[in-house]
Design a protein around this motif. Sequence first.
Motif, short mmCIF file in Angstrom:
data_model
loop_
_atom_site.label_atom_id
_atom_site.label_comp_id
_atom_site.label_asym_id
_atom_site.label_seq_id
_atom_site.Cartn_x
_atom_site.Cartn_y
_atom_site.Cartn_z
N TRP A 30 36.64 37.00 26.35
CA TRP A 30 36.51 36.61 27.96
C TRP A 30 35.86 37.85 28.91
O TRP A 30 35.27 37.63 29.68
N SER A 34 33.23 37.50 31.72
CA SER A 34 34.00 37.43 33.00
C SER A 34 33.19 37.36 34.13
O SER A 34 33.56 36.98 35.04
N TRP A 37 33.43 34.00 36.24
CA TRP A 37 34.50 33.95 37.14
C TRP A 37 34.30 34.85 38.60
O TRP A 37 34.91 34.65 39.33
N LEU A 66 45.18 38.53 35.46
CA LEU A 66 44.34 37.57 35.84
C LEU A 66 44.98 37.11 36.99
O LEU A 66 44.21 36.96 38.38
N LYS A 67 46.26 36.95 37.10
CA LYS A 67 47.11 36.57 38.33
C LYS A 67 46.87 37.57 39.68
O LYS A 67 46.62 37.40 40.56
N ARG A 69 44.49 40.06 39.86
CA ARG A 69 43.17 40.08 40.04
C ARG A 69 42.83 38.99 40.97
O ARG A 69 42.08 39.33 41.87
N SER A 70 43.19 37.76 40.66
CA SER A 70 42.61 36.62 41.56
C SER A 70 43.25 36.95 43.02
O SER A 70 42.67 36.45 43.79
N LEU A 77 44.80 31.40 41.59
CA LEU A 77 44.92 31.07 40.28
C LEU A 77 46.01 30.29 39.90
O LEU A 77 47.34 30.65 40.21
#
Length: 123
Positions: A30, A34, A37, A66-67, A69-70, A77
């Motif tokens: 990923w 990345s 995204w 990811l949570k 970061r979003s 997310l």
Amino acid sequence: MEPKQTIQITKEGMEVQWNGYITVPFIKEWLTNSNLWETQKGKKIILNLNGIERIDSSGIQFLMFLKKRSHSNQQILALTNHSLPVLKVLDLLGLVSFFGDRIKVKKEHANEVEFRYGTRKVS
């Protein structure tokens, strides 16, 4: 199992389908992809976890990353269609409220997860 990622661009943002294991090899793959995204700032990302067959502690840390970061990138997310292995880990660790996503438990899996704690939303 080789991890697979399928991305569909939608009007609201994008929908991502993951299949396989969320373990260290998946995370490494990923990270190399990345940039896919990065173009979606300000958009909604729907992460479909229905195809996840195994998840370990690095996978949970990755989802938490990811949570966060979003959120910092002003994205939304949403984790959807949690597979049974994902549900079991979220239940065991009490992380349902951390992610704050609506969880649907299939009738045949109702006896395998209890969600005794960690369901109160963190403010």
